[in-house]
Design a protein around this motif. Structure first.
Motif, short mmCIF file in Angstrom:
data_model
loop_
_atom_site.label_atom_id
_atom_site.label_comp_id
_atom_site.label_asym_id
_atom_site.label_seq_id
_atom_site.Cartn_x
_atom_site.Cartn_y
_atom_site.Cartn_z
N ALA A 196 50.70 48.15 -59.03
CA ALA A 196 50.15 48.13 -59.22
C ALA A 196 48.92 48.58 -59.85
O ALA A 196 47.50 48.30 -59.49
CB ALA A 196 50.04 49.06 -57.37
N ASP A 252 48.40 46.02 -62.67
CA ASP A 252 47.46 45.17 -61.98
C ASP A 252 45.99 44.61 -61.25
O ASP A 252 44.77 44.39 -61.75
CB ASP A 252 48.03 44.42 -60.93
CG ASP A 252 49.85 44.08 -60.87
OD1 ASP A 252 50.04 43.44 -61.45
OD2 ASP A 252 50.27 43.56 -59.42
N PRO A 254 53.42 43.33 -53.51
CA PRO A 254 52.41 44.63 -52.54
C PRO A 254 53.45 45.01 -51.39
O PRO A 254 53.71 43.49 -50.76
CB PRO A 254 50.89 43.60 -52.42
CG PRO A 254 50.44 42.92 -54.03
CD PRO A 254 52.07 42.50 -54.40
N TYR A 287 56.60 49.16 -56.00
CA TYR A 287 54.90 48.01 -55.97
C TYR A 287 54.39 49.07 -56.64
O TYR A 287 53.26 49.23 -57.96
CB TYR A 287 54.18 47.44 -55.19
CG TYR A 287 53.42 46.58 -55.87
CD1 TYR A 287 53.17 45.44 -57.11
CD2 TYR A 287 51.62 46.53 -55.23
CE1 TYR A 287 51.83 45.20 -57.17
CE2 TYR A 287 50.71 46.53 -55.80
CZ TYR A 287 50.51 45.00 -57.06
OH TYR A 287 49.89 44.97 -57.68
N THR A 288 54.37 50.13 -55.94
CA THR A 288 53.09 51.45 -56.36
C THR A 288 53.60 52.70 -56.73
O THR A 288 52.42 53.63 -56.93
CB THR A 288 52.53 51.95 -54.70
OG1 THR A 288 53.28 51.92 -53.82
CG2 THR A 288 51.53 50.70 -54.15
#
Length: 385
Positions: free
Chosen positions: A119, A122, A360, A365-366
């Motif tokens: 994340a 991006d 997401p 992802y985070t």
């Protein structure tokens, strides 16, 4: 909506004005020497340094002859308007510092690990320019230099035949004193353990040589160190070409080595080193039926250009002058982070993870720990009284 990067002055006929963020060991020992070497060639000029520790940044500027010392990044960007910002701080700071520099119109060269999550990466890519920069590149110096370039050409041209089996090894040793540094061994600040903070260089080089991966199955463990992250991991990786690879990352190994071995149809290529490689660290072993003249050509690496920050910086400056996206930025720079993220997800969920799967909405992802039980950081509320 993200702001568009500020326009930058043309680089034709003048040095690239650079600023170093972070007055610690990596800035002093790797970034500044590379910048100084290119300054001797008229390619760069270091105009400022930034660190939250005023004494440290002033000492660095005095030692290196840098004219301006700052403790505030935004102020430096506004007053000095550098063309290039090199980020030499802990990973948790990389996203905010890189985005700030991009929005000020500066290109960025950011130390590895790039950022603690996909994340974050991006978000950086979204802040880049859309036509001619500025762009943000990650320090992956092991894929630069004459050895990697020569082997990359042989593989790309198919001279060695299809890659079939590969091994990627980063087995190093780190003691308790190493992890006494507060930001190390923690998911939020370091991003991950040896798969992320140490082995990412060899992983990146393997991907640069073999191309896209398709799936990974992994295991990770915390065997020695009292840290949040792992201290050893192993993985099986399948590439889109069909080649299979093992990847081993460790900080538990007294006999330290970095190694990549690729068995192709017509030859085995092996690189053995520790923190950087030259032509002599590569070995090409042909299959029995390969003509001697062909073997001699494979073993002719040309002039020796060791892998280094200098080798990568030289190419980055050339990309800046041409207004072209540099290697190890954008999708190219994201690839190794995606594989490492997938490695963690596979290890913590006991599943096979495929390329492109983590996006997401996926907890990985985070955060690379993905909130997995036994791996996610323990909050104060969860600690038994």
């Amino acid at each position: 909506m993200p702001r568009s990067p500020l326009p930058t002055a043309p680089l034709t006929g003048r040095p690239v004005r650079a600023a170093v963020v972070g007055a610690g060991a990596i800035g002093r020992g790797s970034h500044l020497p590379a910048l100084a070497r290119l300054a001797e060639e008229g390619e760069t000029e270091v105009v400022a340094a930034v660190d939250v520790d005023q004494d440290a940044v002033e000492a660095l500027c005095a030692e290196a002859g840098i004219p301006h010392a700052y403790t505030d990044l935004d102020r430096m960007l506004a007053e000095q308007r550098p063309d290039l910002v090199t980020v030499c701080t802990p990973p948790t700071l990389h996203r905010a510092q890189t985005v700030a520099a991009l929005r000020a119109g500066a290109w960025v060269w950011c130390e590895k690990p790039p950022v603690p999550s996909l994340a974050d990466f991006d978000a950086i890519e979204a802040a880049e320019g859309t036509d001619g920069g500025p762009y943000a590149a990650i320090v992956f110096q092991h894929r630069f230099g004459s050895g990697a370039a020569h082997v990359g050409r042989l593989l790309a041209e198919g001279a060695l035949g299809r890659p079939l089996v590969a091994h990627c090894q980063t087995t190093w040793y780190r003691d308790a004193a190493y992890y006494a540094v507060p930001w190390r061994g923690r998911w939020h600040t370091e991003g991950g353990g040896p798969a992320m903070g140490h082995g990412i260089h060899q992983t990146d080089l393997l991907l640069d040589l073999l191309g896209p991966w398709s799936e990974v199955r992994a295991m990770a463990a915390r065997l020695v160190h009292d840290v949040e992250t792992e201290d050893v991991s192993t993985a099986l990786v399948r590439f889109e070409s069909g080649a299979l690879a093992t990847v081993v990352n460790s900080v538990l190994s007294p006999d330290e080595v970095s190694r990549i071995r690729i068995d192709c149809e017509r030859a085995t290529v092996e690189l053995t080193h520790l923190y950087g490689h030259a032509n002599g660290d590569w070995r090409v072993t042909p299959a029995p039926d390969v003509p001697a003249g062909q073997v001699a050509a494979w073993r002719d690496f040309g002039p020796d250009v060791p892998s280094s920050h200098l080798a990568q910086l030289r190419e980055l400056v050339a990309s800046m002058r041409a207004g072209q996206r540099p290697r190890s930025s954008g999708t190219d720079g994201r690839t190794s982070l995606e594989l490492i993220t997938a490695l963690y997800k596979s290890a913590f969920t006991d599943t096979t993870v495929r390329a492109g799967e983590i996006g997401p909405g996926d907890p990985y992802y985070t955060a690379l720990h993905g909130g997995a039980p036994g791996w996610a950081p323990v909050t104060a509320e969860e600690v038994p009284a």
